[in-house]
Design a protein around this motif. Sequence first.
Motif, mmCIF file in Angstrom:
data_model
loop_
_atom_site.group_PDB
_atom_site.id
_atom_site.type_symbol
_atom_site.label_atom_id
_atom_site.label_comp_id
_atom_site.label_asym_id
_atom_site.label_seq_id
_atom_site.Cartn_x
_atom_site.Cartn_y
_atom_site.Cartn_z
ATOM 1 N N UNK A 211 0.845 -1.186 0.000
ATOM 2 C CA UNK A 211 0.000 0.000 0.000
ATOM 3 C C UNK A 211 0.888 1.248 0.000
ATOM 4 N N UNK A 212 0.280 2.392 -0.335
ATOM 5 C CA UNK A 212 1.050 3.627 -0.399
ATOM 6 C C UNK A 212 0.148 4.813 -0.099
ATOM 7 N N UNK A 213 0.751 5.843 0.493
ATOM 8 C CA UNK A 213 0.054 7.096 0.768
ATOM 9 C C UNK A 213 0.918 8.239 0.251
ATOM 10 N N UNK A 214 0.316 9.095 -0.566
ATOM 11 C CA UNK A 214 0.997 10.276 -1.099
ATOM 12 C C UNK A 214 0.359 11.530 -0.519
ATOM 13 N N UNK A 215 1.091 12.208 0.349
ATOM 14 C CA UNK A 215 0.632 13.450 0.948
ATOM 15 C C UNK A 215 1.295 14.617 0.226
ATOM 16 N N UNK A 216 0.503 15.385 -0.512
ATOM 17 C CA UNK A 216 0.998 16.586 -1.188
ATOM 18 C C UNK A 216 2.180 16.273 -2.095
ATOM 19 N N UNK A 217 1.989 15.299 -2.959
ATOM 20 C CA UNK A 217 3.050 14.921 -3.888
ATOM 21 C C UNK A 217 2.626 15.103 -5.323
ATOM 22 N N UNK A 218 3.353 14.494 -6.226
ATOM 23 C CA UNK A 218 3.084 14.598 -7.643
ATOM 24 C C UNK A 218 3.566 13.344 -8.346
ATOM 25 N N UNK A 219 2.852 12.945 -9.379
ATOM 26 C CA UNK A 219 3.286 11.833 -10.207
ATOM 27 C C UNK A 219 4.011 12.277 -11.454
ATOM 28 N N UNK A 310 -4.055 16.299 -0.971
ATOM 29 C CA UNK A 310 -3.348 17.573 -0.854
ATOM 30 C C UNK A 310 -3.975 18.384 0.275
ATOM 31 N N UNK A 311 -3.310 19.475 0.626
ATOM 32 C CA UNK A 311 -3.856 20.437 1.568
ATOM 33 C C UNK A 311 -4.498 21.583 0.787
ATOM 34 N N UNK A 312 -5.498 22.203 1.349
ATOM 35 C CA UNK A 312 -6.282 23.183 0.601
ATOM 36 C C UNK A 312 -5.436 24.330 0.074
ATOM 37 N N UNK A 313 -4.502 24.819 0.885
ATOM 38 C CA UNK A 313 -3.712 26.002 0.509
ATOM 39 C C UNK A 313 -2.228 25.640 0.436
ATOM 40 N N UNK A 314 -1.897 24.727 -0.455
ATOM 41 C CA UNK A 314 -0.529 24.233 -0.584
ATOM 42 C C UNK A 314 0.491 25.344 -0.828
ATOM 43 N N UNK A 401 -7.105 18.052 2.813
ATOM 44 C CA UNK A 401 -6.945 18.486 4.200
ATOM 45 C C UNK A 401 -7.329 19.958 4.285
ATOM 46 N N UNK A 402 -8.346 20.271 5.078
ATOM 47 C CA UNK A 402 -8.900 21.627 5.065
ATOM 48 C C UNK A 402 -8.840 22.335 6.411
ATOM 49 N N UNK A 403 -8.374 21.671 7.484
ATOM 50 C CA UNK A 403 -8.296 22.346 8.780
ATOM 51 C C UNK A 403 -7.225 23.433 8.740
ATOM 52 N N UNK A 409 -5.214 31.566 9.973
ATOM 53 C CA UNK A 409 -6.101 31.164 8.878
ATOM 54 C C UNK A 409 -6.124 32.198 7.766
ATOM 55 N N UNK A 410 -6.170 33.476 8.113
ATOM 56 C CA UNK A 410 -6.292 34.513 7.088
ATOM 57 C C UNK A 410 -5.071 34.560 6.189
ATOM 58 N N UNK A 411 -3.913 34.224 6.733
ATOM 59 C CA UNK A 411 -2.688 34.318 5.944
ATOM 60 C C UNK A 411 -2.298 32.993 5.294
ATOM 61 N N UNK A 412 -2.445 31.900 6.031
ATOM 62 C CA UNK A 412 -1.904 30.623 5.562
ATOM 63 C C UNK A 412 -2.963 29.600 5.195
ATOM 64 N N UNK A 413 -4.154 29.706 5.760
ATOM 65 C CA UNK A 413 -5.163 28.695 5.486
ATOM 66 C C UNK A 413 -4.682 27.320 5.916
ATOM 67 N N UNK A 414 -4.772 26.353 5.010
ATOM 68 C CA UNK A 414 -4.305 24.980 5.266
ATOM 69 C C UNK A 414 -3.067 24.746 4.417
ATOM 70 N N UNK A 415 -1.886 25.095 4.917
ATOM 71 C CA UNK A 415 -0.689 25.114 4.080
ATOM 72 C C UNK A 415 -0.029 23.750 3.917
ATOM 73 N N UNK A 416 0.945 23.737 3.057
ATOM 74 C CA UNK A 416 1.783 22.569 2.810
ATOM 75 C C UNK A 416 2.352 22.068 4.131
ATOM 76 N N UNK A 417 2.289 20.759 4.357
ATOM 77 C CA UNK A 417 2.885 20.059 5.513
ATOM 78 C C UNK A 417 2.043 20.110 6.780
ATOM 79 N N UNK A 418 0.937 20.845 6.799
ATOM 80 C CA UNK A 418 0.198 21.019 8.048
ATOM 81 C C UNK A 418 -0.371 19.703 8.571
ATOM 82 N N UNK A 419 -0.659 18.758 7.687
ATOM 83 C CA UNK A 419 -1.265 17.499 8.126
ATOM 84 C C UNK A 419 -0.282 16.571 8.827
ATOM 85 N N UNK A 420 1.024 16.777 8.620
ATOM 86 C CA UNK A 420 2.011 15.787 9.068
ATOM 87 C C UNK A 420 1.961 15.525 10.578
ATOM 88 N N UNK A 421 1.975 16.560 11.445
ATOM 89 C CA UNK A 421 1.935 16.240 12.880
ATOM 90 C C UNK A 421 0.655 15.533 13.310
#
Length: 503
Positions: A211-219, A310-314, A401-403, A409-421
Amino acid sequence: MVTILTPFGAVQGRTATGTFGPAEEFLGIPFAQAPQDGGRFRAPGKPARWDGVRTAHRHGPVCPQEPARAEGLVMDERGCLNLNVWKPAHPSGPLPVMVWLHGGAHLYGHNANPVNDGALLAARYDVLVVAPNYRLGALGHLNLEHLLGPEYADSANAALLDVLAALRWVREAAAAFGGDPDNVTVFGQSAGAATVAALLAMPAADGLLRRAVMESGTGDRARSTEYGIERTAELLALCGLDESGAAGLLTLPAERLVAAQEALVHRRGPERPNLDITFQPTLDPRTLPAVPVDAVAAGSGSDVDLIVGTNLNEASGYAPLDADGTEADAGLPARLAPGDFPQAPGLAEQLPERLARLLGRPPRAAETVEAYLAEQMYRDPSQRLLDARAAARARTYSYLFTWSDPRSRARRGSPHSLEVPFVFQTQAAEQARPDVGDDPPAALAGALGSYWTGFARTGVPSGDGLPPWPAYEPAGRWTALLDDPVRMASDPRRPVRELLEGR
């Protein structure tokens, strides 16, 4: 202290006590030998065996990189091929194995980041977590065969071969730690996720992951040999060498090589308002015969269950959502649209209207810029990879990922890497606070941890009390919206998706 006898020798780890009970950690275990003297840029060697008991209480060396990115750590290209293992202290049976590939634009990163510590994930969810280091930048992705001969045929993809070596180590050694070598999930974020995509396209990876999981990646991240040759010429010049003296790269101090690659990245970066991926995998018939998304469309990796998201605001790290009008207008990428999305020539004009449908209001100029770059860098490539899996035999899942942290929130929204922790259950760690704030939702960490480990265990992302996550298919395009609370949506970015597809 706890000692495990692996096929390569005995290792002594230690017990880490955390929120969810004890876990046993084994740090800095070598999974391959660095190439012998004069072998920089070459494929890794088989792991060495050792006598006695090897102490595994400290993180091993990391690959040479810009020093500020590895503060307090030892950088050593010959010793960096090591990995960390975390296991529950009292495992319930053969454990799903989760192999983490860190991100960092193929230039930075390591397995010693406290946010990616696997102890809490292992203890809470009864899984075996493994995190290897691998070579970065020029050391992992420099084309040299044309200058130094066939002995360096693998130099452009040495980093991919390092990851393969780590997966082969897992195949041989996971059982010693209680893991199931036939149930391996590789999960990665950003450059790590792009490497996951490459694994799906690599014949040598067959049978090494289930199995595999791609978080904010590209093919899409694979360049031609010609591209790599051009970057090699640029790097040589920055090192004070020419092609006739390319052998000088073999003995150049690593810190000088890193300084030159940093200069090259910064020279190329200003051409576009996003990070230039100067060093990345290269197409070659031995290791990576096709661009991953094309290989997947042709059936490669069809038997591997896959999560893509992906995250909403990469791109808010490059284009803040609250930038003033002058700053945002200066970054408006209308001039890039013909090259990035030739099928949507009116993108710059139409994107604000499509975003307004999603936002329920006209977007600010800064929001349009961020959305464009997020699509160009991550979301559109992820969408194309999802669609390339239409005929796959295994299951495919999609998430967004939208949290976001209320204070940013006003500046960054849901940025790149936020889901990792949240995936690693480390959202309360001091090192995560700059990203997640002072009161990150524990329920969101529970949801991501349950979904990821449930997927690793059974191939279906699931957990007690969580909404069922439907598989992705072209008709419904069901997507998990990872927020507090989680919900499911059909084709949640449809207006923008259709625009980018030329509709």
